[in-house]
Design a protein around this motif. Sequence first.
Motif, PDB file in Angstrom:
ATOM      1  N   ASP A   4      11.583  -4.178  -5.952  1.00  0.00           N
ATOM      2  CA  ASP A   4      10.978  -5.344  -6.593  1.00  0.00           C
ATOM      3  C   ASP A   4      10.098  -4.948  -7.781  1.00  0.00           C
ATOM      4  OD1 ASP A   4       8.492  -5.841  -3.968  1.00  0.00           O
ATOM      5  OD2 ASP A   4       8.748  -4.226  -5.432  1.00  0.00           O
ATOM      6  N   GLY A   5      10.094  -3.672  -8.132  1.00  0.00           N
ATOM      7  CA  GLY A   5       9.324  -3.212  -9.263  1.00  0.00           C
ATOM      8  C   GLY A   5       7.912  -2.845  -8.945  1.00  0.00           C
ATOM      9  N   SER A   6       7.409  -3.209  -7.771  1.00  0.00           N
ATOM     10  CA  SER A   6       6.014  -2.952  -7.435  1.00  0.00           C
ATOM     11  C   SER A   6       5.830  -1.751  -6.530  1.00  0.00           C
ATOM     12  CB  SER A   6       5.415  -4.191  -6.767  1.00  0.00           C
ATOM     13  OG  SER A   6       6.084  -4.461  -5.553  1.00  0.00           O
ATOM     14  N   ARG A   7       6.917  -1.189  -6.039  1.00  0.00           N
ATOM     15  CA  ARG A   7       6.803  -0.029  -5.163  1.00  0.00           C
ATOM     16  C   ARG A   7       8.033   0.837  -5.328  1.00  0.00           C
ATOM     17  NH1 ARG A   7       7.348  -3.187   0.657  1.00  0.00           N
ATOM     18  NH2 ARG A   7       9.069  -4.537   0.056  1.00  0.00           N
ATOM     19  N   PRO A   8       7.915   2.127  -5.108  1.00  0.00           N
ATOM     20  CA  PRO A   8       9.026   3.015  -5.342  1.00  0.00           C
ATOM     21  C   PRO A   8      10.170   2.746  -4.382  1.00  0.00           C
ATOM     22  CG  PRO A   8       7.236   4.156  -4.220  1.00  0.00           C
ATOM     23  CD  PRO A   8       6.719   2.825  -4.612  1.00  0.00           C
ATOM     24  N   ALA A   9      11.398   3.086  -4.810  1.00  0.00           N
ATOM     25  CA  ALA A   9      12.581   2.813  -4.006  1.00  0.00           C
ATOM     26  C   ALA A   9      12.502   3.453  -2.645  1.00  0.00           C
ATOM     27  CB  ALA A   9      13.827   3.301  -4.749  1.00  0.00           C
ATOM     28  N   GLU A  10      11.938   4.679  -2.591  1.00  0.00           N
ATOM     29  CA  GLU A  10      11.926   5.370  -1.309  1.00  0.00           C
ATOM     30  C   GLU A  10      10.950   4.743  -0.310  1.00  0.00           C
ATOM     31  OE1 GLU A  10      11.116   6.718  -4.193  1.00  0.00           O
ATOM     32  OE2 GLU A  10       9.367   8.032  -4.095  1.00  0.00           O
ATOM     33  N   PRO A 162       1.021   8.305   2.665  1.00  0.00           N
ATOM     34  CA  PRO A 162       1.319   6.984   2.092  1.00  0.00           C
ATOM     35  C   PRO A 162       0.127   6.471   1.295  1.00  0.00           C
ATOM     36  CG  PRO A 162       1.970   7.091   4.410  1.00  0.00           C
ATOM     37  CD  PRO A 162       1.178   8.331   4.122  1.00  0.00           C
ATOM     38  N   GLU A 163       0.411   5.852   0.139  1.00  0.00           N
ATOM     39  CA  GLU A 163      -0.652   5.433  -0.767  1.00  0.00           C
ATOM     40  C   GLU A 163      -1.114   3.998  -0.514  1.00  0.00           C
ATOM     41  OE1 GLU A 163       0.932   6.075  -4.625  1.00  0.00           O
ATOM     42  OE2 GLU A 163       1.047   8.259  -4.408  1.00  0.00           O
ATOM     43  N   THR A 164      -0.262   3.183   0.060  1.00  0.00           N
ATOM     44  CA  THR A 164      -0.594   1.776   0.274  1.00  0.00           C
ATOM     45  C   THR A 164      -0.393   1.417   1.744  1.00  0.00           C
ATOM     46  OG1 THR A 164       1.648   1.002  -0.152  1.00  0.00           O
ATOM     47  CG2 THR A 164       0.199   1.260  -2.070  1.00  0.00           C
ATOM     48  N   ASP A 165      -0.918   0.250   2.126  1.00  0.00           N
ATOM     49  CA  ASP A 165      -0.720  -0.210   3.501  1.00  0.00           C
ATOM     50  C   ASP A 165       0.756  -0.424   3.798  1.00  0.00           C
ATOM     51  OD1 ASP A 165      -3.420  -0.157   3.922  1.00  0.00           O
ATOM     52  OD2 ASP A 165      -3.722  -2.313   3.581  1.00  0.00           O
ATOM     53  N   ASP A 166       1.498  -0.912   2.810  1.00  0.00           N
ATOM     54  CA  ASP A 166       2.929  -1.139   3.009  1.00  0.00           C
ATOM     55  C   ASP A 166       3.654   0.190   3.250  1.00  0.00           C
ATOM     56  OD1 ASP A 166       5.408  -2.858   2.820  1.00  0.00           O
ATOM     57  OD2 ASP A 166       5.781  -1.445   1.193  1.00  0.00           O
ATOM     58  N   ALA A 171       6.215   4.202   6.748  1.00  0.00           N
ATOM     59  CA  ALA A 171       6.235   5.561   7.282  1.00  0.00           C
ATOM     60  C   ALA A 171       6.182   5.550   8.807  1.00  0.00           C
ATOM     61  CB  ALA A 171       5.063   6.361   6.707  1.00  0.00           C
ATOM     62  N   GLN A 172       5.342   4.689   9.380  1.00  0.00           N
ATOM     63  CA  GLN A 172       5.273   4.587  10.840  1.00  0.00           C
ATOM     64  C   GLN A 172       6.585   4.076  11.424  1.00  0.00           C
ATOM     65  OE1 GLN A 172       2.864   5.670  12.888  1.00  0.00           O
ATOM     66  NE2 GLN A 172       1.748   6.425  11.104  1.00  0.00           N
ATOM     67  N   ARG A 173       7.200   3.129  10.715  1.00  0.00           N
ATOM     68  CA  ARG A 173       8.473   2.583  11.187  1.00  0.00           C
ATOM     69  C   ARG A 173       9.559   3.645  11.148  1.00  0.00           C
ATOM     70  NH1 ARG A 173       9.687  -2.823   8.253  1.00  0.00           N
ATOM     71  NH2 ARG A 173       7.561  -3.147   9.024  1.00  0.00           N
ATOM     72  N   LEU A 174       9.536   4.476  10.107  1.00  0.00           N
ATOM     73  CA  LEU A 174      10.522   5.555  10.004  1.00  0.00           C
ATOM     74  C   LEU A 174      10.376   6.549  11.143  1.00  0.00           C
ATOM     75  CD1 LEU A 174      10.452   6.203   6.161  1.00  0.00           C
ATOM     76  CD2 LEU A 174      12.469   5.561   7.490  1.00  0.00           C
ATOM     77  N   LYS A 175       9.136   6.878  11.485  1.00  0.00           N
ATOM     78  CA  LYS A 175       8.918   7.790  12.611  1.00  0.00           C
ATOM     79  C   LYS A 175       9.512   7.218  13.891  1.00  0.00           C
ATOM     80  CE  LYS A 175       4.486   9.510  10.788  1.00  0.00           C
ATOM     81  NZ  LYS A 175       3.026   9.604  11.066  1.00  0.00           N
ATOM     82  N   LEU A 176       9.271   5.920  14.109  1.00  0.00           N
ATOM     83  CA  LEU A 176       9.775   5.283  15.319  1.00  0.00           C
ATOM     84  C   LEU A 176      11.301   5.194  15.304  1.00  0.00           C
ATOM     85  CD1 LEU A 176       9.161   3.872  17.976  1.00  0.00           C
ATOM     86  CD2 LEU A 176       8.897   1.732  16.706  1.00  0.00           C
TER      87      LEU A 176
END
Length: 395
Positions: A4-10, A162-166, A171-176
């Motif tokens: 969406d332009g506001s956060r990196p693709a990864e 991670p730089e932002t709350d999102d 990152a937590q979701r990826l771990k799970l």
Amino acid sequence: MHTDGSRPAEAIIPTYVYAVVFSSLCIVWGLLWDIMWHTSIGRDGLLSPPHLLIYVGAIVSGLFSGYKILDLTFRRNHPERAGAVRFWGIFYGSLGALYCVWGAIAMLTSAPFDDWWHNTYGLDVQILTPPHTVLVLGMMFVQFGAMIGVLAIQNKFRDRAPETDDQQRQAQRLKLLFGISAGLLLAVWFTLLSEQMGRYDAHSSSYYQTAAIFFPIYLLAVSRASLLRYPLTTITAVYMLAMLIPSWILPFFPATPKLGPVLNPITHYQAFVFPQLLIIPGFLLDKLMHRYNGKLNDWLLALIAGILFVAVLSVVQWHMGTFLLESPLSRNRLFLSTSWYYGSDPTWEYRYKFYPNNEDTLPVFLKGIAMAMVYAVASARIGLWWGNWMKRVQR
């Protein structure tokens, strides 16, 4: 993958990653349902309900991963294309998507082969018949692809906070998701080995030798690759739940044998098996890795991990095997010990006690356990090497 332009693709978890983890769950539960179908009903058809659930796993993983590959291939300005894997000189895709597509093709190819096999040779007498081998290889490719798909994205966050709350939530979701996908693959791994590690074999050293060869390699690899605080505790808990939930639910549903001989006239589904208690050595291996990972060289770490795994598992599973086989307290829906194949005599004298040939004498058992420790050390060392590779996967 769009941004969406506001956060990196990864920072965004692609839809196909959720899809292939869901596919992995369908595969596990479809496989367990199919085994329980065979032990409760007998002959199945090409489009039996368990097979349909397995095919759903293959189709969903194939379609979503195939779309991922085609999107990377034909969108030349795709932000992920530069880091994608190129194959056959034409296509671009992530490593996880490639595994999933290959696995889905193998799974769907095995279906008519399995139907022909049944029509020619009759009911299966073992899990790994030739068509089932093709199916299982496809299943494991899909499940490994799901795990690698999660891992590739997770590894992009490995060396930075991670730089932002999102991003923190992602990152937590990826771990799970990694823990879930790794636990589901472990469930299929155990199912394939279950014929050599049933509760009747828990007093035989060959049981622990099989476990020593096949489990440390996987457990140490995913432990090193995961970013979870207690990865093996999480993964083995997922594996146990994935194994137990179908066996807890299906026996409530009616099922009657459709092939003879029927020596045990059942009226409901028979459960599979109570899974091996890998969660206990898994928790202790987590503690070991917390204390010594990065402080000891991998050979010494593998030595300690291999010996610890066999020592703990042999004590835990020896007593658990005794409980499952001999204790009246295990003969309930929780521990599944009353489950019995419709073609087996329910009055067999060794139904609830160890068959003499399946029990080692103490000297033979101790010698076998010593060999199991050797196998486990070698398996753990390979697992640590494999885990180092998994930590570097980013595409």
